[in-house]
Design an enzyme around this catalytic site. Structure first.
Site, PDB file in Angstrom:
ATOM      1  N   THR A  34       0.834  -1.211   0.000  1.00 16.87           N
ATOM      2  CA  THR A  34       0.000   0.000   0.000  1.00 16.87           C
ATOM      3  C   THR A  34       0.868   1.260   0.000  1.00 16.87           C
ATOM      4  O   THR A  34       0.697   2.147  -0.847  1.00 16.87           O
ATOM      5  CB  THR A  34      -0.911  -0.003   1.253  1.00 16.87           C
ATOM      6  OG1 THR A  34      -1.633  -1.228   1.287  1.00 16.87           O
ATOM      7  CG2 THR A  34      -1.877   1.155   1.240  1.00 16.87           C
ATOM      8  N   VAL A  65       4.784   7.413  12.503  1.00 18.57           N
ATOM      9  CA  VAL A  65       3.779   7.812  13.509  1.00 18.57           C
ATOM     10  C   VAL A  65       2.795   8.779  12.880  1.00 18.57           C
ATOM     11  O   VAL A  65       3.195   9.769  12.253  1.00 18.57           O
ATOM     12  CB  VAL A  65       4.448   8.506  14.728  1.00 18.57           C
ATOM     13  CG1 VAL A  65       3.387   8.914  15.746  1.00 18.57           C
ATOM     14  CG2 VAL A  65       5.496   7.610  15.367  1.00 18.57           C
ATOM     15  N   GLY A  78       0.746   8.483  10.324  1.00 21.01           N
ATOM     16  CA  GLY A  78       0.555   8.480   8.870  1.00 21.01           C
ATOM     17  C   GLY A  78       1.069   9.762   8.246  1.00 21.01           C
ATOM     18  O   GLY A  78       2.271  10.047   8.293  1.00 21.01           O
ATOM     19  N   GLY A 117      -7.128  -0.176   3.318  1.00 21.43           N
ATOM     20  CA  GLY A 117      -5.659  -0.154   3.409  1.00 21.43           C
ATOM     21  C   GLY A 117      -5.155   0.477   4.693  1.00 21.43           C
ATOM     22  O   GLY A 117      -4.014   0.909   4.771  1.00 21.43           O
ATOM     23  N   ASP A 167       0.333  -1.591  17.668  1.00 20.04           N
ATOM     24  CA  ASP A 167       0.769  -0.559  16.717  1.00 20.04           C
ATOM     25  C   ASP A 167       0.844   0.804  17.425  1.00 20.04           C
ATOM     26  O   ASP A 167       1.846   1.517  17.314  1.00 20.04           O
ATOM     27  CB  ASP A 167      -0.227  -0.537  15.545  1.00 20.04           C
ATOM     28  CG  ASP A 167       0.074   0.545  14.544  1.00 20.04           C
ATOM     29  OD1 ASP A 167       0.986   0.346  13.725  1.00 20.04           O
ATOM     30  OD2 ASP A 167      -0.576   1.613  14.591  1.00 20.04           O
ATOM     31  N   LYS A 172       4.169   3.322  18.309  1.00 17.40           N
ATOM     32  CA  LYS A 172       4.201   4.750  17.952  1.00 17.40           C
ATOM     33  C   LYS A 172       4.431   5.611  19.201  1.00 17.40           C
ATOM     34  O   LYS A 172       5.167   6.593  19.164  1.00 17.40           O
ATOM     35  CB  LYS A 172       2.901   5.135  17.253  1.00 17.40           C
ATOM     36  CG  LYS A 172       2.770   4.471  15.879  1.00 17.40           C
ATOM     37  CD  LYS A 172       1.367   4.617  15.337  1.00 17.40           C
ATOM     38  CE  LYS A 172       1.226   4.015  13.953  1.00 17.40           C
ATOM     39  NZ  LYS A 172      -0.177   3.912  13.527  1.00 17.40           N
ATOM     40  N   GLY A 196      -3.428   4.997   5.578  1.00 16.95           N
ATOM     41  CA  GLY A 196      -3.896   5.073   4.188  1.00 16.95           C
ATOM     42  C   GLY A 196      -2.745   5.324   3.245  1.00 16.95           C
ATOM     43  O   GLY A 196      -1.700   5.861   3.634  1.00 16.95           O
TER      44      GLY A 196
HETATM   45  N1  HSE Z   1      -2.379   0.176  10.838  1.00 11.86           N
HETATM   46  C1  HSE Z   1      -1.940   1.507  11.101  1.00 11.86           C
HETATM   47  C2  HSE Z   1      -3.130   2.334  11.586  1.00 11.86           C
HETATM   48  C3  HSE Z   1      -1.353   2.091   9.846  1.00 11.86           C
HETATM   49  O1  HSE Z   1      -4.254   1.866  11.441  1.00 11.86           O
HETATM   50  O2  HSE Z   1      -2.943   3.407  12.136  1.00 11.86           O
HETATM   51  C4  HSE Z   1      -0.627   3.381  10.049  1.00 11.86           C
HETATM   52  O3  HSE Z   1       0.466   3.244  10.898  1.00 11.86           O
END
Ligand code: HSE
Length: 398
Positions: free
Chosen positions: A11, A125, A127, A180, A194, A198, A294
């Site tokens: 992605t 961190v 996105g 995604g 996740d 971060k 994304g």
């Molecule tokens: N899977 C992560 C989220 C992707 O949903 O924030 C971005 O780090």
């Protein structure tokens, strides 16, 4: 032209390729940028530049023309081995891989410094939200007191869809995967890992000591029910997965679902959006907000780091360094202080005799939800055990 390579055409990697192909960064980077290789174990026979795909990492690491490598493979291995070899070979590396940064950040940053190259990870961190660079530059005049963040787009999307559209957890998760947002193994999202990684990265940047993600107490959203959401709403709260860290002598950090008062700006952060509130001793609070996951939001942060490394060609920006922390750097979770929310049918006078004044919202058949005053977590759990209460949710304070 400055040549780059992309490791991993998923992605984010494909988003990086498309942005670089579609845009002309000559003025911003002071050089044209071109993609020389894409490494992926899969074949892309229909791709417009199928000749640049390779399965051979050695080709990339040994090519003196490759100046910067984008690592969007995810996972620890072989991303770690590849990144280390690339940095040792004097190449800049840009990544969105929070797992790798949170686990091997100190070592990889030290190698980058020694080799006078950059290891940049803005996309790891939040996105597309610019947060890493502000932490390393604009906020350095402050002593950072606290970080509060919605750090995972998938869980925020799921909670929002459950609350606003009445979707089930599974339906909302499938949507997040299709868009995604989710990790390859979405357990990393819904169990909080996740967000934990971060928060470890942000805390390490804030305080200069390496905060090991394994030391951060982490709870996900899998135990959150529509009943919790409904009672929270009645009491004036929304439930969000919050990454929280503060330093007052020792560091305290936790990822957990929390009740957020509806009047707080972060309560209105919905869907895939993330928000990070940083409190500095001179600045006060500042909130960074944007799309936390994304393809293009994340890829745009990766490409910005590529531009940064090309613009400052042959220079280590040297703004990131994490020291080894003292063994007792982390405050134990039992020492933290919060207000607590729980649902029970134990008579109110018994609950009040244990916890003092409580806020309540009534349900049916003697069931109700209550929120306590501020107390140490150890005290709350000891008292809660008396009534057989095991499930509780903490309340976020301003
Ligand atoms: N899977 C992560 C989220 C992707 O949903 O924030 C971005 O780090």
């Amino acid at each position: 032209m400055v040549k780059i390579a992309i490791l991993g055409y998923g992605t984010v990697g494909s988003g990086v390729y498309e942005i670089i192909k579609n845009e002309n960064f000559y003025e911003k980077a002071l050089n044209p940028i071109g993609v020389k290789y894409i490494l992926d174990i899969r074949d892309f026979p229909e791709h417009e530049e199928k000749e640049i795909f390779t399965k051979d990492f050695e080709q990339i690491v040994n090519d003196g023309e490759v100046y910067c490598v984008v690592e969007t493979m995810g996972g620890l291995h072989p991303a770690y081995e590849f990144t280390k070899r690339l940095l040792m070979a004097g190449k800049n590396v840009v990544t969105s891989n929070k797992e790798l940064v949170a686990t091997y950040g100190p070592e990889l940053l030290a190698i980058a410094k020694e080799k006078n190259v950059n290891y940049l990870f803005e996309a790891s961190v939040g996105g597309g939200i610019p947060i890493i660079k502000p932490m390393c530059t604009s906020l350095t005049s402050n002593r950072i007191e606290k970080i509060v963040g919605i750090l995972n787009g998938t869980t925020n999307f799921i909670l929002t869809e459950m609350i606003n559209k009445g979707k089930t957890f599974d339906e909302a998760l499938t949507d997040a995967q299709n868009k995604g947002y989710a990790e390859r193994n979405p357990a990393a999202d819904v169990e909080g890992h996740d967000a934990c990684r971060k928060l470890a990265i942000l805390s390490s940047l804030a305080w200069g000591d390496y905060v090991n993600y394994k030391d951060i107490v982490t709870e996900g959203i899998t135990e959150i029910t529509t009943k919790d959401v409904m009672y929270a709403d009645k009491l004036g709260f929304v439930i969000k997965l919050i990454g929280f860290a503060k330093k007052d002598g020792r560091i305290f950090a936790r990822v957990a679902p929390m009740l957020v008062p509806k009047k707080y700006p972060i309560a209105g952060v919905d869907g895939v959006f993330n928000a990070i509130i940083v409190k500095g001793n001179y600045l006060g609070t500042s909130m960074f907000y944007g799309r936390g996951a994304g393809k293009f939001p994340t890829a745009s942060a990766v490409v910005a780091d590529v531009i940064e490394s090309v613009r400052h060609i042959n220079a280590n920006k040297a703004y990131l360094e994490w020291k080894e922390a003292a063994p007792d750097y982390m405050l134990p979770a039992s020492e933290s202080e919060n207000r607590y929310f729980a649902i029970t049918d134990t008579p109110k006078d018994q609950i009040e005799s244990l916890f003092g004044d409580i806020l309540t919202a009534d349900g049916e058949n003697g069931e109700y939800a209550f929120v306590t005053g501020v107390m140490k977590e150890r005290d709350f759990t000891e008292k809660a055990a008396v009534t057989g209460l095991t499930k509780f949710i903490r309340v976020l304070e301003s």
